[in-house]
Design an enzyme around this catalytic site. Structure first.
Site, PDB file in Angstrom:
ATOM      1  N   ALA A   1       0.844  -1.197   0.000  1.00 58.99           N
ATOM      2  CA  ALA A   1       0.000   0.000   0.000  1.00 58.99           C
ATOM      3  C   ALA A   1       0.875   1.242   0.000  1.00 58.99           C
ATOM      4  O   ALA A   1       2.043   1.206   0.398  1.00 58.99           O
ATOM      5  CB  ALA A   1      -0.931   0.008   1.214  1.00 58.99           C
ATOM      6  N   ASP A   2       0.299   2.332  -0.450  1.00 62.84           N
ATOM      7  CA  ASP A   2       0.974   3.625  -0.396  1.00 62.84           C
ATOM      8  C   ASP A   2      -0.071   4.693  -0.116  1.00 62.84           C
ATOM      9  O   ASP A   2      -1.168   4.662  -0.682  1.00 62.84           O
ATOM     10  CB  ASP A   2       1.698   3.932  -1.712  1.00 62.84           C
ATOM     11  CG  ASP A   2       2.568   5.176  -1.595  1.00 62.84           C
ATOM     12  OD1 ASP A   2       3.495   5.163  -0.750  1.00 62.84           O
ATOM     13  OD2 ASP A   2       2.326   6.158  -2.320  1.00 62.84           O
ATOM     14  N   THR A   3       0.261   5.603   0.783  1.00 62.90           N
ATOM     15  CA  THR A   3      -0.659   6.676   1.170  1.00 62.90           C
ATOM     16  C   THR A   3      -0.013   8.024   0.919  1.00 62.90           C
ATOM     17  O   THR A   3       1.157   8.238   1.273  1.00 62.90           O
ATOM     18  CB  THR A   3      -1.038   6.562   2.660  1.00 62.90           C
ATOM     19  OG1 THR A   3      -1.658   5.296   2.902  1.00 62.90           O
ATOM     20  CG2 THR A   3      -2.005   7.677   3.063  1.00 62.90           C
TER      21      THR A   3
ATOM     22  N   ALA B   1      -3.480   3.723  -2.061  1.00 61.34           N
ATOM     23  CA  ALA B   1      -3.576   2.676  -3.074  1.00 61.34           C
ATOM     24  C   ALA B   1      -3.158   1.365  -2.443  1.00 61.34           C
ATOM     25  O   ALA B   1      -2.195   1.309  -1.667  1.00 61.34           O
ATOM     26  CB  ALA B   1      -2.681   2.994  -4.263  1.00 61.34           C
TER      27      ALA B   1
END
Length: 280
Positions: free
Chosen positions: A129-131, A168
């Site tokens: 995930a990436d924020t 994501a």
């Protein structure tokens, strides 16, 4: 803004996200004479999660917040394998493309390194995930680089009023068949609007920054910790702001672990039709 300096300086930005030796993240242990801890809930009895029991589940992130969120759906025996992806995609990409490509590259990096792990075997599932925080004017904000950057970031978010948090998620699993590319990959981008309290003072921002609570977080604040004092309201998923939208993540897991039979049959029919066309 107040110029008062605490007697002891706060930790550096390099040290802020490192665990403190001997510190139990779950809090201090209960006294032997105190009440017993509450019983943990039973894991969700879902077919996709049942398929994963006893298998390697790799989280391509060191974030304790993402690990805690996944534990809520019963994924507690996670193997942490941080991605080595440089996260240096051009900021000229749209925020949606930027965060989606970053999460996908993280998943691919860990998957490619672990798929031939001779000691542990291939992973049954890789979750990445990436924020990012997107300012009202469209600027992509990640983790603050210094105290000055941190103060500037939070001041801008307060003055602009509303910003967006985008996370994501990319989920991968190897396929048993030899069908190219050999894995199933599903992705999702979740967006939540966050409104800062316009009455937050410069002194409050400084006091919060010096706790270093937000030093390891995109946008420089943690909604689940002391950063909540900066926020007036949110519109959308709370756990997305924490760092992992749990409901969409579960749906991605179900999709890769239990693909739709009709889609697979359609793919097989297409391959058969192409074979006939080629005269094979």
């Amino acid at each position: 803004m107040s110029n008062s300096i605490p007697s002891e300086p706060p930790p550096s930005y390099e040290d802020a996200h490192r665990p403190v030796p001997g510190l139990n993240r779950a809090g201090p242990a209960l006294s032997p004479r105190g009440p017993p801890p509450p019983r943990a809930p039973l894991p969700l009895n879902l077919p996709a999660l049942t398929l994963l029991r006893g298998k390697r589940i790799v989280l391509a992130s060191q974030s304790p917040r993402r690990r805690q969120l996944l534990a809520q759906i019963g994924l507690v025996n996670l193997e942490i394998v941080p991605s080595k992806f440089a996260e240096n995609l051009p900021k000229t990409l749209s925020p949606f493309e930027y965060v989606l490509q970053t999460a996908t590259e993280k998943a691919m990096d860990v998957y490619q390194r672990e798929i031939d792990n001779k000691e542990k075997g291939e992973p049954a599932l890789v979750i990445a995930a990436d924020t990012v925080v997107i300012s009202h004017r469209g600027r992509i904000l990640e983790k603050p680089r210094s105290e000055a950057d941190h103060i500037s970031m939070l001041t801008m978010l307060r003055d602009e009023g509303t910003h967006k948090v985008c996370t994501a998620v990319a989920v991968m699993t190897p396929l048993e068949s030899a069908k190219d590319p050999g894995y199933a990959l599903e992705t999702h981008v979740e967006e939540t609007a966050v409104k800062f309290d316009a009455t937050v003072t410069d002194d409050l921002i400084l006091a919060y920054v010096r706790t270093r609570d937000g030093a390891d977080k995109a946008g420089g604040y943690g909604i689940q910790t002391a950063g909540t004092i900066l926020i007036e309201k949110i519109d959308g998923s709370y756990d997305n702001v924490v760092g992992l939208p749990l409901r969409p993540t579960l749906k991605l897991i179900e999709k890769v672990m239990m693909p739709d039979d009709e889609e697979e049959l359609a793919d097989d029919d297409d391959e058969f039709a192409h074979s006939d066309d080629d005269g094979i």
